[in-house]
Design a protein around this motif. Structure first.
Motif, PDB file in Angstrom:
ATOM      1  N   GLY A  22       0.795  -1.233   0.000  1.00 12.88           N
ATOM      2  CA  GLY A  22       0.000   0.000   0.000  1.00 12.88           C
ATOM      3  C   GLY A  22       0.818   1.269   0.000  1.00 12.88           C
ATOM      4  O   GLY A  22       0.296   2.363   0.238  1.00 12.88           O
ATOM      5  N   ILE A  23       2.112   1.158  -0.302  1.00  7.44           N
ATOM      6  CA  ILE A  23       2.979   2.350  -0.326  1.00  7.44           C
ATOM      7  C   ILE A  23       2.903   2.981  -1.718  1.00  7.44           C
ATOM      8  O   ILE A  23       3.100   2.285  -2.720  1.00  7.44           O
ATOM      9  CB  ILE A  23       4.439   1.964   0.011  1.00  7.44           C
ATOM     10  N   PRO A  24       2.604   4.300  -1.799  1.00  4.52           N
ATOM     11  CA  PRO A  24       2.563   4.938  -3.118  1.00  4.52           C
ATOM     12  C   PRO A  24       3.950   4.969  -3.762  1.00  4.52           C
ATOM     13  O   PRO A  24       4.964   5.127  -3.056  1.00  4.52           O
ATOM     14  CB  PRO A  24       2.056   6.358  -2.826  1.00  4.52           C
ATOM     15  N   ALA A  25       3.988   4.764  -5.081  1.00  5.36           N
ATOM     16  CA  ALA A  25       5.275   4.750  -5.796  1.00  5.36           C
ATOM     17  C   ALA A  25       5.087   5.454  -7.135  1.00  5.36           C
ATOM     18  O   ALA A  25       4.043   5.305  -7.791  1.00  5.36           O
ATOM     19  CB  ALA A  25       5.724   3.305  -6.026  1.00  5.36           C
ATOM     20  N   LEU A  26       6.080   6.241  -7.524  1.00  3.14           N
ATOM     21  CA  LEU A  26       5.997   7.002  -8.775  1.00  3.14           C
ATOM     22  C   LEU A  26       7.296   6.837  -9.545  1.00  3.14           C
ATOM     23  O   LEU A  26       8.374   7.008  -8.989  1.00  3.14           O
ATOM     24  CB  LEU A  26       5.783   8.492  -8.464  1.00  3.14           C
ATOM     25  N   ASN A  27       7.158   6.459 -10.837  1.00  4.08           N
ATOM     26  CA  ASN A  27       8.329   6.379 -11.708  1.00  4.08           C
ATOM     27  C   ASN A  27       8.320   7.570 -12.656  1.00  4.08           C
ATOM     28  O   ASN A  27       7.271   7.942 -13.181  1.00  4.08           O
ATOM     29  CB  ASN A  27       8.322   5.071 -12.503  1.00  4.08           C
ATOM     30  N   LEU A  28       9.491   8.183 -12.854  1.00  3.38           N
ATOM     31  CA  LEU A  28       9.596   9.325 -13.764  1.00  3.38           C
ATOM     32  C   LEU A  28      10.958   9.328 -14.426  1.00  3.38           C
ATOM     33  O   LEU A  28      11.835   8.542 -14.065  1.00  3.38           O
ATOM     34  CB  LEU A  28       9.384  10.629 -12.989  1.00  3.38           C
ATOM     35  N   ILE A  29      11.113  10.202 -15.441  1.00  5.45           N
ATOM     36  CA  ILE A  29      12.421  10.423 -16.057  1.00  5.45           C
ATOM     37  C   ILE A  29      12.760  11.896 -15.888  1.00  5.45           C
ATOM     38  O   ILE A  29      11.922  12.777 -16.155  1.00  5.45           O
ATOM     39  CB  ILE A  29      12.426  10.003 -17.536  1.00  5.45           C
ATOM     40  N   LEU A  30      13.960  12.142 -15.385  1.00  6.43           N
ATOM     41  CA  LEU A  30      14.441  13.491 -15.115  1.00  6.43           C
ATOM     42  C   LEU A  30      15.507  13.841 -16.150  1.00  6.43           C
ATOM     43  O   LEU A  30      16.447  13.077 -16.373  1.00  6.43           O
ATOM     44  CB  LEU A  30      15.045  13.512 -13.700  1.00  6.43           C
ATOM     45  N   LYS A  31      15.295  14.987 -16.844  1.00  3.44           N
ATOM     46  CA  LYS A  31      16.258  15.434 -17.856  1.00  3.44           C
ATOM     47  C   LYS A  31      17.130  16.533 -17.238  1.00  3.44           C
ATOM     48  O   LYS A  31      16.605  17.506 -16.685  1.00  3.44           O
ATOM     49  CB  LYS A  31      15.480  16.010 -19.047  1.00  3.44           C
ATOM     50  N   HIS A  32      18.443  16.328 -17.296  1.00 10.29           N
ATOM     51  CA  HIS A  32      19.370  17.290 -16.669  1.00 10.29           C
ATOM     52  C   HIS A  32      20.322  17.849 -17.713  1.00 10.29           C
ATOM     53  O   HIS A  32      20.791  17.113 -18.587  1.00 10.29           O
ATOM     54  CB  HIS A  32      20.176  16.596 -15.566  1.00 10.29           C
ATOM     55  N   SER A  33      20.628  19.148 -17.597  1.00  5.99           N
ATOM     56  CA  SER A  33      21.644  19.754 -18.444  1.00  5.99           C
ATOM     57  C   SER A  33      22.370  20.810 -17.608  1.00  5.99           C
ATOM     58  O   SER A  33      21.727  21.596 -16.908  1.00  5.99           O
ATOM     59  CB  SER A  33      20.993  20.413 -19.665  1.00  5.99           C
TER      60      SER A  33
END
Lengths: 94, 94
Positions: A22-33
């Motif tokens: 029941g733990i919320p989880a979020l996947n994302l992609i971070l763009k760095h420059s």
């Protein structure tokens, strides 16, 4: 010691999911420059980082284009993969 | 902001090479294992990190098995690859 501090732009974000516990989880992609100094030479650095957030911060309503400052640690995506994933445990809008 | 601090064990190291401009460069792989806290849960984190050192620090005689503490920044290996590489600009034996 395993601490990454990086700022960037959200360029992909999945819908929030919940673990069996029941733990919320979020996947994302971070763009760095950014510009960095290496061997006394200035160079432009780019990267796209697979990242995940577990717990209440996963409920922060991130959307594509958001610029964020993050802190956390890096690990292998899985026991069988050397691909890296950034586990975010601190997040702040820029 | 792009700063990674990580400790680990050298598990592969190439011979020193020199760029066309005569700058020493060293490629290595750093193996990391630690316990981290994520969503209030302790978890074991492992990763193998492609890394490079440019400049005089590239002449430090690293060998397989050396345990080191490092600091630097992460970027894409090349313009065409999303694989990450850790640019080390500070290194200390543990």
């Amino acid at each position: 010691m395993n601490c990454l501090e990086i700022s960037g732009e959200v360029c992909h974000v999945d819908p929030v999911r919940y673990t069996p516990a029941g733990i919320p989880a979020l996947n994302l992609i971070l763009k760095h420059s950014s510009e960095q100094i290496e061997a006394n030479l200035k160079r432009t650095i780019n990267c796209e980082l697979s990242a995940k957030i577990m717990g209440n911060d996963a409920l922060i309503p991130l959307k594509i284009g958001d610029r964020i400052k993050t802190k956390g640690f890096i690990g292998n995506k899985s026991a069988k993969s050397n691909q890296l994933i950034f586990h975010i445990n601190f997040i702040e809008y820029l």
